[in-house]
Design a protein around this motif. Structure first.
Motif, PDB file in Angstrom:
ATOM      1  N   CYS A   1       0.833  -1.211   0.000  1.00  6.70           N
ATOM      2  CA  CYS A   1       0.000   0.000   0.000  1.00  6.70           C
ATOM      3  C   CYS A   1       0.864   1.256   0.000  1.00  6.70           C
ATOM      4  CB  CYS A   1      -0.914   0.018   1.227  1.00  6.70           C
ATOM      5  SG  CYS A   1      -2.141  -1.311   1.245  1.00  6.70           S
TER       6      CYS A   1
ATOM      7  N   HIS B   1      -8.479   5.048   3.015  1.00  4.52           N
ATOM      8  CA  HIS B   1      -7.873   3.924   2.317  1.00  4.52           C
ATOM      9  C   HIS B   1      -8.531   2.630   2.773  1.00  4.52           C
ATOM     10  CE1 HIS B   1      -4.858   1.080   0.889  1.00  4.52           C
ATOM     11  NE2 HIS B   1      -4.318   2.054   0.178  1.00  4.52           N
TER      12      HIS B   1
ATOM     13  N   GLN C   1      -7.717  -0.506   2.817  1.00  4.39           N
ATOM     14  CA  GLN C   1      -6.952  -1.466   3.611  1.00  4.39           C
ATOM     15  C   GLN C   1      -6.371  -0.844   4.874  1.00  4.39           C
ATOM     16  OE1 GLN C   1      -4.730  -3.020  -0.169  1.00  4.39           O
ATOM     17  NE2 GLN C   1      -4.536  -4.616   1.363  1.00  4.39           N
TER      18      GLN C   1
ATOM     19  N   SER D   1      -2.139  -5.860  -5.047  1.00  4.75           N
ATOM     20  CA  SER D   1      -2.543  -4.498  -4.699  1.00  4.75           C
ATOM     21  C   SER D   1      -1.819  -3.422  -5.489  1.00  4.75           C
ATOM     22  CB  SER D   1      -2.291  -4.255  -3.201  1.00  4.75           C
ATOM     23  OG  SER D   1      -0.903  -4.336  -2.903  1.00  4.75           O
TER      24      SER D   1
ATOM     25  N   GLU E   1      -3.261   0.232  -6.267  1.00  3.94           N
ATOM     26  CA  GLU E   1      -2.634   1.387  -5.632  1.00  3.94           C
ATOM     27  C   GLU E   1      -2.170   2.412  -6.665  1.00  3.94           C
ATOM     28  OE1 GLU E   1      -1.961   2.035  -2.087  1.00  3.94           O
ATOM     29  OE2 GLU E   1      -3.681   0.698  -2.175  1.00  3.94           O
TER      30      GLU E   1
END
Length: 398
Positions: A61, A105, A107, A349, A353
């Motif tokens: 992330c 965000h 996550q 991810s 991202e």
């Protein structure tokens, strides 16, 4: 819903430790929190701990950046100490932006460390910080054998990137350089305004003295000194606004976001190396066990039972050795599974991202530049108003 504001900075000075903490107010309907509306006080080191935990636990992330730890405007007049009001105001705005981006965000908002940061009492947060520091230290103390294997893996040629990651890597590097250069260039223009404010602080008193020596122009010179002092205040407010919510703040934040994107790509490289290392270690352990099994396969078992399996004869030949080899294989399998999980998580991810990075960056600049233009127009209008007032005074002079 998780709404967070950062307000009310308080400076604490005493003994050898001085710091500023902020009021963090939370409004939420998240069931993880005990209350719906509450606040805590946090200092910069607490924010730094939270970001470190998020970076460690979410390697795929893009974790939003914190405002600079040191005063980036020390060269500006009046910006000598980190407790300067302008610096504290910039830090406050940066810390709130950091928390709001984390809360938005998908996550990062689910991180248990975020709940701890927002809800824990001071001593509870310190306990969590101490525990995470010990865990981090333990993770850094690899054995000599593992360190040598890791070094050998890193010396090997890295697996080539696919087209998407290769393009993202080139973009991240170029974007970071460009936005950082833009931030430095704009900071130079802000420094010019600050220097002008410093010059006006000398020019105003000079005209005040002239008002005392030139009786016929005493009143106009007094007006001149007053308006120049007002212009000085206007320039200083402009410098502060640039750092809090202006173009300087926008460019600095996006440079930090670009650096975080580069960190994600570094995490991907590290995860790839760890996965490769774990695969080779498992292969090595498996071959060691197979070799030992082959070496002991023909040895007669100590038990008269003839139907013992190969594994049973292996352990009966040397139970301690066989158990150690089996344990090493199982540990290697577990490490490979963990490395595989991290590698899959980052690869899953990284595209999401990157898309989010582009989307939020476009929104930030579209909104930020509109605000910057309006701010500049207001700044110019305010300057002209002061000069028009002076012109009206001097037009009356015969």
């Amino acid at each position: 819903m998780l709404d967070i504001t950062v307000t009310d900075p308080e400076t604490h000075k005493g003994g050898t430790v001085s710091f500023v903490d902020f009021k963090v107010t939370i409004t939420t309907d998240d069931p993880r929190f005990q209350l719906r509306n509450f606040f805590v006080r946090r200092r910069y080191s607490d924010f730094k701990w939270l970001r470190g935990q998020l970076t460690l636990n979410f390697p795929g992330c893009i974790v939003p950046p914190l405002p600079p730890a040191d005063n980036p405007a020390k060269a500006l007049k009046g910006e000598i100490k980190s407790f300067a009001p302008d610096f504290i105001a910039r830090r406050q705005a940066g810390l709130e932006l950091f928390l709001r981006r984390v809360a938005a965000h998908q996550q990062l908002v689910a991180a248990p460390d975020l709940v701890t940061f927002l809800e824990a009492k001071v001593w509870e947060l310190q306990t969590a910080k101490n525990a995470s520091s010990s865990t981090l230290l333990d993770s850094m103390l690899d054995s000599t054998e593992a360190s040598l294997r890791k070094y050998a893996i890193m010396m090997q040629k890295k697996t080539p990137d696919d087209a998407e990651v290769e393009g993202l890597r080139a973009f991240a590097s170029e974007y970071y350089s460009v936005v950082e250069a833009a931030a430095r260039a704009h900071q130079a223009t802000v420094s010019t305004i600050a220097d002008a404010a410093g010059d006006l602080s000398n020019l105003g008193p000079a005209f005040d003295l002239l008002s005392q020596s030139e009786r016929e122009l005493s009143l106009p010179f007094t007006h001149m000194a007053r308006e120049l002092d007002a212009l000085r205040e206007l320039f200083l407010k402009q410098v502060q606004a640039e750092g809090v919510s202006g173009l300087s703040a926008l460019l600095t934040f996006n440079a930090g976001m670009a650096a975080s994107l580069k960190d994600v790509l570094k995490n991907r490289d590290h995860a790839q190396l760890e996965f490769s290392k774990s695969s080779q270690v498992l292969d090595l352990r498996t071959k060691e066990r197979q070799s030992w099994q082959m070496a002991n396969a023909d040895k007669p078992p100590p038990s008269p039972r003839a139907d013992q399996s190969l594994v049973a004869r292996m352990f009966s030949a040397d139970p301690l050795k066989g158990q150690k080899l089996q344990t090493k294989v199982m540990e290697a399998e577990r490490e490979l599974e963990e490395a595989q999980g991290i590698w899959d998580e980052i690869n899953k991810s990284i595209s999401v991202e990157a898309l989010s990075f582009h989307r939020t960056t476009n929104i930030d600049f579209a909104h930020g530049l509109r605000e910057h233009i309006n701010q500049q127009l207001a700044f110019e209008d305010a300057q002209q108003q002061h000069w028009r007032q002076l012109l009206a005074v001097f037009e009356k002079v015969p």
